[in-house]
Design a protein around this motif. Structure first.
Motif, PDB file in Angstrom:
ATOM      1  N   ALA A 133       7.050   6.184  -1.631  1.00  0.00           N
ATOM      2  CA  ALA A 133       6.136   6.926  -2.506  1.00  0.00           C
ATOM      3  C   ALA A 133       6.588   8.375  -2.642  1.00  0.00           C
ATOM      4  N   GLU A 134       7.159   8.933  -1.593  1.00  0.00           N
ATOM      5  CA  GLU A 134       7.674  10.301  -1.644  1.00  0.00           C
ATOM      6  C   GLU A 134       8.950  10.382  -2.478  1.00  0.00           C
ATOM      7  N   ARG A 135       9.749   9.327  -2.475  1.00  0.00           N
ATOM      8  CA  ARG A 135      11.030   9.310  -3.191  1.00  0.00           C
ATOM      9  C   ARG A 135      10.885   8.996  -4.679  1.00  0.00           C
ATOM     10  N   HIS A 136       9.870   8.230  -5.024  1.00  0.00           N
ATOM     11  CA  HIS A 136       9.718   7.736  -6.395  1.00  0.00           C
ATOM     12  C   HIS A 136       8.321   8.073  -6.909  1.00  0.00           C
ATOM     13  N   ALA A 137       8.192   9.249  -7.487  1.00  0.00           N
ATOM     14  CA  ALA A 137       6.883   9.742  -7.913  1.00  0.00           C
ATOM     15  C   ALA A 137       6.196   8.817  -8.924  1.00  0.00           C
ATOM     16  N   GLU A 138       6.954   8.251  -9.849  1.00  0.00           N
ATOM     17  CA  GLU A 138       6.339   7.404 -10.871  1.00  0.00           C
ATOM     18  C   GLU A 138       5.767   6.119 -10.274  1.00  0.00           C
ATOM     19  N   ALA A 139       6.334   5.647  -9.187  1.00  0.00           N
ATOM     20  CA  ALA A 139       5.851   4.433  -8.537  1.00  0.00           C
ATOM     21  C   ALA A 139       4.915   4.734  -7.367  1.00  0.00           C
ATOM     22  N   ALA A 140       4.682   5.993  -7.074  1.00  0.00           N
ATOM     23  CA  ALA A 140       3.870   6.385  -5.916  1.00  0.00           C
ATOM     24  C   ALA A 140       2.482   5.748  -5.895  1.00  0.00           C
ATOM     25  N   PRO A 141       1.767   5.675  -7.035  1.00  0.00           N
ATOM     26  CA  PRO A 141       0.448   5.037  -6.981  1.00  0.00           C
ATOM     27  C   PRO A 141       0.508   3.575  -6.526  1.00  0.00           C
ATOM     28  N   LEU A 142       1.542   2.879  -6.916  1.00  0.00           N
ATOM     29  CA  LEU A 142       1.698   1.495  -6.489  1.00  0.00           C
ATOM     30  C   LEU A 142       2.084   1.418  -5.009  1.00  0.00           C
ATOM     31  N   PHE A 143       3.000   2.268  -4.587  1.00  0.00           N
ATOM     32  CA  PHE A 143       3.389   2.279  -3.179  1.00  0.00           C
ATOM     33  C   PHE A 143       2.232   2.709  -2.273  1.00  0.00           C
ATOM     34  N   ALA A 144       1.265   3.422  -2.830  1.00  0.00           N
ATOM     35  CA  ALA A 144       0.086   3.832  -2.053  1.00  0.00           C
ATOM     36  C   ALA A 144      -0.839   2.645  -1.777  1.00  0.00           C
ATOM     37  N   MET A 145      -0.599   1.522  -2.437  1.00  0.00           N
ATOM     38  CA  MET A 145      -1.367   0.287  -2.214  1.00  0.00           C
ATOM     39  C   MET A 145      -0.414  -0.814  -1.762  1.00  0.00           C
ATOM     40  N   PRO A 146       0.154  -0.691  -0.557  1.00  0.00           N
ATOM     41  CA  PRO A 146       1.187  -1.649  -0.139  1.00  0.00           C
ATOM     42  C   PRO A 146       0.728  -3.099  -0.142  1.00  0.00           C
ATOM     43  N   GLN A 147      -0.567  -3.340  -0.001  1.00  0.00           N
ATOM     44  CA  GLN A 147      -1.066  -4.717  -0.010  1.00  0.00           C
ATOM     45  C   GLN A 147      -0.937  -5.363  -1.384  1.00  0.00           C
ATOM     46  N   ALA A 148      -0.733  -4.564  -2.433  1.00  0.00           N
ATOM     47  CA  ALA A 148      -0.586  -5.099  -3.788  1.00  0.00           C
ATOM     48  C   ALA A 148       0.816  -5.617  -4.064  1.00  0.00           C
ATOM     49  N   LEU A 149       1.758  -5.262  -3.227  1.00  0.00           N
ATOM     50  CA  LEU A 149       3.157  -5.655  -3.408  1.00  0.00           C
ATOM     51  C   LEU A 149       3.493  -6.846  -2.529  1.00  0.00           C
ATOM     52  N   ARG A 150       4.625  -7.478  -2.810  1.00  0.00           N
ATOM     53  CA  ARG A 150       5.135  -8.576  -1.977  1.00  0.00           C
ATOM     54  C   ARG A 150       6.488  -8.154  -1.433  1.00  0.00           C
ATOM     55  N   TYR A 151       6.745  -8.507  -0.185  1.00  0.00           N
ATOM     56  CA  TYR A 151       7.962  -8.082   0.517  1.00  0.00           C
ATOM     57  C   TYR A 151       8.697  -9.300   1.045  1.00  0.00           C
ATOM     58  N   VAL A 152      10.016  -9.287   0.876  1.00  0.00           N
ATOM     59  CA  VAL A 152      10.841 -10.404   1.330  1.00  0.00           C
ATOM     60  C   VAL A 152      11.956  -9.869   2.221  1.00  0.00           C
ATOM     61  N   ILE A 153      12.081 -10.488   3.376  1.00  0.00           N
ATOM     62  CA  ILE A 153      13.177 -10.215   4.306  1.00  0.00           C
ATOM     63  C   ILE A 153      13.741 -11.563   4.725  1.00  0.00           C
ATOM     64  N   ASP A 154      15.030 -11.716   4.612  1.00  0.00           N
ATOM     65  CA  ASP A 154      15.688 -12.984   4.965  1.00  0.00           C
ATOM     66  C   ASP A 154      15.037 -14.179   4.269  1.00  0.00           C
ATOM     67  N   ARG A 155      14.738 -14.030   2.975  1.00  0.00           N
ATOM     68  CA  ARG A 155      14.158 -15.080   2.144  1.00  0.00           C
ATOM     69  C   ARG A 155      12.774 -15.539   2.613  1.00  0.00           C
ATOM     70  N   ARG A 156      12.068 -14.658   3.353  1.00  0.00           N
ATOM     71  CA  ARG A 156      10.708 -14.972   3.796  1.00  0.00           C
ATOM     72  C   ARG A 156       9.780 -13.833   3.402  1.00  0.00           C
ATOM     73  N   TYR A 157       8.590 -14.191   2.940  1.00  0.00           N
ATOM     74  CA  TYR A 157       7.586 -13.163   2.688  1.00  0.00           C
ATOM     75  C   TYR A 157       7.104 -12.613   4.016  1.00  0.00           C
ATOM     76  N   VAL A 158       6.919 -11.306   4.059  1.00  0.00           N
ATOM     77  CA  VAL A 158       6.426 -10.664   5.275  1.00  0.00           C
ATOM     78  C   VAL A 158       5.239  -9.768   4.924  1.00  0.00           C
ATOM     79  N   ASP A 159       4.445  -9.453   5.938  1.00  0.00           N
ATOM     80  CA  ASP A 159       3.272  -8.600   5.774  1.00  0.00           C
ATOM     81  C   ASP A 159       3.648  -7.133   5.931  1.00  0.00           C
ATOM     82  N   THR A 160       2.696  -6.276   5.628  1.00  0.00           N
ATOM     83  CA  THR A 160       2.945  -4.836   5.673  1.00  0.00           C
ATOM     84  C   THR A 160       3.145  -4.302   7.088  1.00  0.00           C
TER      85      THR A 160
END
Length: 83
Positions: free
Chosen positions: A37-64
């Motif tokens: 959020a600090e690096r990408h101002a235009e995306a900061a509002p979305l990064f401020a709601m991490p639960q709204a995004l999906r994250y993948v590590i090693d082809r698996r969804y992971v939690d925040t």
């Protein structure tokens, strides 16, 4: 660490992926989104709601609360719409 942004998140961040040297305090997905959020101002509002995004590590969804200290790549997907 490599962070990959997918779909319209590429436009919001201005890149499809980036290599980042993370500070020591960035240890979880939640820490990463706060950092991004600090690096990408235009995306900061979305990064401020991490639960709204999906994250993948090693082809698996992971939690925040997932530890990313040993992960070479984190993929981030924005919310999608459709039916």
């Amino acid at each position: 660490m490599k962070v990959k942004f997918h779909t319209w998140l590429k436009t919001k961040t201005g890149c499809g992926e980036e290599e980042i040297d993370l500070p020591d305090h960035v240890r979880t997905i939640s820490d990463l989104t706060a950092f991004l959020a600090e690096r990408h101002a235009e995306a900061a509002p979305l990064f401020a709601m991490p639960q709204a995004l999906r994250y993948v590590i090693d082809r698996r969804y992971v939690d925040t609360d997932h530890d990313i200290s040993s992960s070479p790549v984190v993929e981030i997907y924005p919310p999608v719409t459709g039916g």
